[in-house]
Every structure is written in C-alpha cells, then in structure tokens.
Design an enzyme around this catalytic site. Structure first.
Site, PDB file in Angstrom:
ATOM      1  N   ASP A 262      38.269  14.414  12.443  1.00  0.00           N
ATOM      2  CA  ASP A 262      37.627  13.308  13.144  1.00  0.00           C
ATOM      3  C   ASP A 262      37.285  12.164  12.193  1.00  0.00           C
ATOM      4  O   ASP A 262      36.726  12.381  11.103  1.00  0.00           O
ATOM      5  CB  ASP A 262      36.339  13.823  13.820  1.00  0.00           C
ATOM      6  CG  ASP A 262      35.613  12.733  14.569  1.00  0.00           C
ATOM      7  OD1 ASP A 262      36.190  12.192  15.520  1.00  0.00           O
ATOM      8  OD2 ASP A 262      34.461  12.424  14.193  1.00  0.00           O
ATOM      9  N   GLU A 299      42.271  11.413  12.283  1.00  0.00           N
ATOM     10  CA  GLU A 299      41.938  10.255  13.113  1.00  0.00           C
ATOM     11  C   GLU A 299      41.433   9.195  12.157  1.00  0.00           C
ATOM     12  O   GLU A 299      40.441   9.408  11.459  1.00  0.00           O
ATOM     13  CB  GLU A 299      40.849  10.573  14.141  1.00  0.00           C
ATOM     14  CG  GLU A 299      40.553   9.356  15.017  1.00  0.00           C
ATOM     15  CD  GLU A 299      39.138   9.319  15.567  1.00  0.00           C
ATOM     16  OE1 GLU A 299      38.877   8.442  16.419  1.00  0.00           O
ATOM     17  OE2 GLU A 299      38.298  10.125  15.160  1.00  0.00           O
TER      18      GLU A 299
END
Length: 614
Positions: A262, A299
């Site tokens: 993330d 990400e």
C-alpha cells in the site's frame, strides 16, 4: 542484505514457544502468560531484543509483554488477537495446518487477472469462509487471482483494513489465521493465486502500542497519518526488520503468492538502500529457500520507474505497480469529471499515451500537482502495470462511494471493461463491477474511541473538499454504512446484470485464449486516437491471430476508416452491442479490410482478428 531475526511468539512441537520482542529502552521485559498467570522474565540480547523460551506454552496460549514491571501490552508482532486489539495475543502453531496445495504452481504475472475484494463486504457472512463459498463464481468468470484488501487485525469488526495495528495478526472477525489458510488452500485448489494487500507506510491509531516498545516512528517526516514510520532514522534497522518479517510470514506460512504494498510513496526512506529494495532482496532469498516464486506489487503515485526497474539498473526490483494514470485517463474520459486529480485528465490522447507508454505524466507539468511529474516508462514491460477502471480507493474515496455503474451508461461500462481487459497490462477488477453492482462501496470503521470517531468523520469531509461532489457523507462509524456496502449479486436474478457479466466473461476468455493477449507486448501495439470521433484503435500485433479493437467512446454512432497500414482481412470476433450482452443487436460486418470505412455503434467495443498483417 541486512541480517534479520524472527520476532513475536514462535512455537515448535519439539521446543515449545520462543518469545522475542524489540524494546531497546526497557530495563526489564517479561512475558505474562494469561492462562496460568505466570510471569517469565526475558533475557536482553544485542540491539535491545529480549527473548526467552517456554517449553510448556503451546498453541492458543494467551500472553502479553510487560515493560519495566508496569506497562502491559499485546505483542507488536502478534499473529493472533482473538479478543481484539486491546487484549492479549495468542500463540499460533504454523506446523499443524493441513495444507493440500503441494501441486500448486504459482502463476506468472502475465497470467494474472486480478479480482480485488474486501472480505467483510464480499459475502453476506463477511468471512474467509464466505469468500470460499463464492470461489466457483470467480472460476466461472475466469479470474486467476484474488486480491484481498488488508486482513491485519484492526479495531472492531468493520474496517477497510488500513487501520490495522497488528500487521502479522489475521483479523479475528474474518476467521483468524486458520480461516485465511483455508481460503488460500481453496484458492489454489481452484487454480486461483492470492494477492494480499499489506500496509507498511503507517499503522492505525486505535490499539497502536508500538511507541511503548521502541522508536518505531520518527519526527523527521510527517504523513497524512501523523509521524512517519522509522525507515531511515536511528534504530531503523529493527523497524525495517519488523516489516520484512511480516512479508516473509505471509509468503512462507500462509502460502500467499503476491503482496500488494500500500502507498509506497509514503514509505519515507532516504537511506542508501531503500526499504523496498531490501524487502525485494529478502523475498528473493526466500524464493531460493523454498523453490517458489513470489511477486511484489507496489501502489505508488510517484510515476517513478525506479520502483519497478531491476536492481542492476538502479531500481528496487519490484515486479509491478498500480497505474493511477490509466485509471484516471479512463475515468475522466468516460464520466467527464474534471475536479480534484481528474483535472489533469479527460483527453482521448492521454488514454492513447497510457496504453503506449504506461504513464501519461512522464516528465510533464501537472496542473493539479503544480509541478513537473513522473518518469518515462516506455521501456518497461506491460505486465509491470496493474490497471483498472475501478478499485477500492477510486470508488470508496468518493463521498457517496458511487461505482462506475452510477456514473456512466451500461454501454460505457462495457467500454471500460474492454479498455482494461484488452489492454496489454495486468488487468484488475473491483468486486461486483463485472455485473454492474449498484450498492456503493463506502468508507466504514468501528472504533471504540469517541474522539477518534469524530476525527475520522471530520477528516473524511476535509478529504472531499477538492471535489465538486454534492450530498452528505455517510457516517463511517454507522453499521448501516457497512451494510450498504455489501454486494447484492444482482446478476443471479437480473438479466441486465447477467448480460454484463457475460460480456466480462467473453472478454476474459478472449484475453486467455488469444496469443496476442495472453502474452501481450507493448512494443507490438499500435494505438491511434481520433479526437473528433472519440474512437480509439488498438491493434495487438505480437502474435497471430492479431487483434484489432475499436472503442467508440462517444454516445453517437461514428463512421471511421480502419487503419490502412496494419492487417489485410479482419474477421469480427466480439461486439458489445450483441443482444446477448445487453446491446441493441446492431448488425456489424463480419469481414472487413484494412482501410475500409465502417460505422461503429455508439459507446461500443468491437473486436476483429486476422491471421496476416501487411
């Protein structure tokens, strides 16, 4: 590669449980064994690690760490919090689970067709078992990999997962450690890889006791979540070890195939070797030990190819990253939205550039960011970019959580599907999009701290200020908000939704069966865009039969001329206007030739194939 050491509670049938915790400032650390109220002193070792072996402590035993005879806390590296984030940790036995996936062969990234899902809202049960029960539907659709939003223990029973505070503990309300293993086992039996979303850029606020143990955070940087995790300040070796051990745990003990990391742009590290590179090195070492391939997907909103470039070229060596530019180019074009970060997008030429090069902003000035932004990704293979038209962020971070279903016509939903699944990149769907799920995906929490709840409510309102959205934001703390976000699975009783799902199935089948798509090559891709007709031409010429896809993004029929330079005779293989896919059943020519003029239906996807290219 740095030396790492295991932390937490590690059980083996032969020896018992070895407890290890990093607490460099403590004068004494004890393990408090809750089942018999025994206190076991730990021995201090180098760099502030404390360790001790209990030969009589076994699986399921509850324990805490006591610091300097006063502060009692759960284990920062806990692998199970059966009673929530504030209660004792539990010992987990990874030797006892009956794995049945010995014949599983990890899929190469080129074969990933990813389906992102949230365990709590994917099924009515909101558990790992609920996902298992729905796997036949995903197999039928053609999915080859599921991506689980974070399952690390968070406060309460309702959360996206990004408020996790025990990165190595599997959420108790989802089914705990064995529940996750059962899901991975079932996925592998069904031929589906498992991607797990992990969060190494911050931890949630409630139940976060890391500061009691050591300098896990630094004042050097601030993030949207407060102080930054300490990846490059004093004592950072041991914070890096904390997260490296977490990654190895998922891959080794839970048989996870890939990790989605993330928001890596918020992992702030100015050291000579970035944490991401070190993580990749340790994962490669684990690959050598186990003889099994693993994948790391970032990400990142940096548009920086350093994240995915090989180490020998100065990169971090990760396999892939999400492509925000592709999503934004598709979304702004189809919806016409131009506020917030969509202000940088909305032109067909930008989608053309994303398809050809990977990034739109590759050293260009961004009006939204007010600076020059990005690097050139032309040389990077297409598989390194995960693309989508919807995901949890882009849907859930809208004030009302509207899916694309609420924003564009049914015909344009099929155009979006075609752009993702017929692109050369690694495609990802967001749960429910394949049949046009109409329930929103909202932001939800279940914190117990009233002040924190109010802060979350206010924070969400501030977040929406850059966008021209109308209405009142739903209450994140309300159980109703969570329940509204559950999938309806309307395709089971609605013909319209079933027809859209059938179109997705057809696209996925084509992607798997057509050699030009099964092994897509960005360098053998011809992309052209006509601004006046809003028609995009996409030709995959890597392998025969070659594919020519026409996307009419306008809401009017368009007369267009097929590209003269590519192909000879083309044969129709798929059209979104077929009645079986909910279209108007408009007749299209079955055979066309290079340079021929044809009329495309409004808002449509049309695919031709040819065995020869001139």
């Amino acid at each position: 590669m740095s030396i790492t050491r295991e932390i937490g509670a590690h059980y083996s049938p032969e020896k018992g449980t070895l407890f290890t915790v990093w607490a460099p400032a403590a004068e004494q650390v004890d393990v408090v064994l809750k089942d018999n109220d025994k206190i076991m002193p730990l021995q201090r070792e180098a760099f502030g690690y404390w360790t001790g072996l209990s030969e009589v402590t076994g699986p399921g035993a509850l324990y805490t760490f006591r610091l300097d005879g006063e502060t009692e806390r759960p284990d920062p590296a806990s692998q199970h919090q059966p009673d929530g984030v504030h209660e004792p940790s539990a010992v987990v036995d990874h030797t006892a689970f009956a794995w049945t996936d010995k014949s599983w062969k990890p899929l190469p990234l080129e074969q990933y067709i990813i389906y992102e899902l949230h365990v709590g809202t994917f099924s009515e049960e909101g558990t790992f078992q609920g996902v298992i029960d729905k796997l036949p539907d995903l197999v039928d659709l053609g999915i080859t990999a599921i991506e689980l939003m974070p399952v690390a223990q968070f406060p309460g029973s309702r959360n996206w997962g990004y408020d996790g505070v025990y990165p190595s503990a599997v959420q108790n309300s989802y089914g705990g450690p064995d529940g996750l293993k059962e899901l991975v086992n079932a996925c592998h039996a069904a031929g589906i890889a498992v991607v797990l979303d992990v969060v190494y850029n911050h931890l949630g606020p409630e139940g976060n006791y890391l500061n009691d143990f050591g300098p896990y955070f630094t004042d050097k940087y601030n993030t949207p979540w407060g102080k930054s995790l300490n990846f490059d300040d004093a004592h950072s070796d041991h914070v890096r070890n904390f997260f490296i051990q977490n990654a190895l745990l998922w891959l080794r003990d839970y048989h996870i195939d890939a990790l989605r990391l993330d928001a890596v742009h918020a992992i702030l590290d100015t050291g000579a070797k970035h944490f991401l590179q070190e993580l990749q090195e340790h994962v490669e070492h684990l690959e050598q030990q186990l003889g099994r391939h693993f994948i790391l997907i970032a990400e990142s909103d940096l548009n920086d190819v350093r994240v995915i470039n090989p180490m020998e070229k100065g990169g971090y060596g990760l396999a892939a990253q999400w492509s925000d530019d592709f999503h934004h180019a598709v979304h702004a074009l189809l919806t016409g939205e131009d506020s917030g970060y969509y202000s940088d997008f909305g032109k067909l030429e930008q989608l053309q550039k994303a398809l050809q090069h990977g990034f739109v902003y590759d050293g260009l000035y961004s009006e939204h960011r007010k600076r020059t932004f990005g690097s050139d990704a032309t040389a990077n293979p297409a598989r390194q970019f995960v693309v989508c038209s919807q995901n949890h962020d882009q849907v859930g971070n809208r004030m009302l959580g509207e899916r694309l279903t609420q924003l564009v016509s049914d015909d344009l939903l099929k155009v979006a599907a075609g752009l993702v699944l017929l692109s050369p990149f690694t495609p990802m769907l967001f749960m429910g999009e394949e049949y046009g799920e109409e329930n929103p995906f909202l932001y939800f929490v279940s914190h117990s701290d009233k002040d924190l709840v109010e802060a979350v409510r206010n924070g969400r309102k501030e977040e929406f200020s850059a966008f021209a959205w109308q209405g009142e934001a739903p209450d994140p703390q309300s159980e109703e908000t969570f329940n509204k976000s559950k999938l309806q699975r309307s395709y089971e009783h609605s013909e319209k939704h079933r027809q859209l799902r059938d179109f997705y199935k057809a696209l996925i089948k084509l992607r798997k069966s057509a050699p030009a798509l099964a092994r897509p090559d960005k360098t053998r891709l011809h992309v052209s865009a006509d601004h006046h007709t809003q028609v995009l031409h996409l030709i995959h010429s890597g392998e025969s039969p070659y594919l020519y896809t026409l996307f009419n993004i306008s809401n009017q029929p368009q007369k267009i001329q097929l590209v003269k330079e590519v192909g000879a005779d083309w044969e129709l293989v798929l059209s979104s206007v077929e009645s079986r896919y909910g279209g108007e059943g408009m007749e299209l020519p079955q055979q066309v030739q290079a340079g021929q003029e044809i009329e495309l239906p409004a808002a449509s996807v049309t695919v031709f194939q040819s065995n020869t290219i001139m």
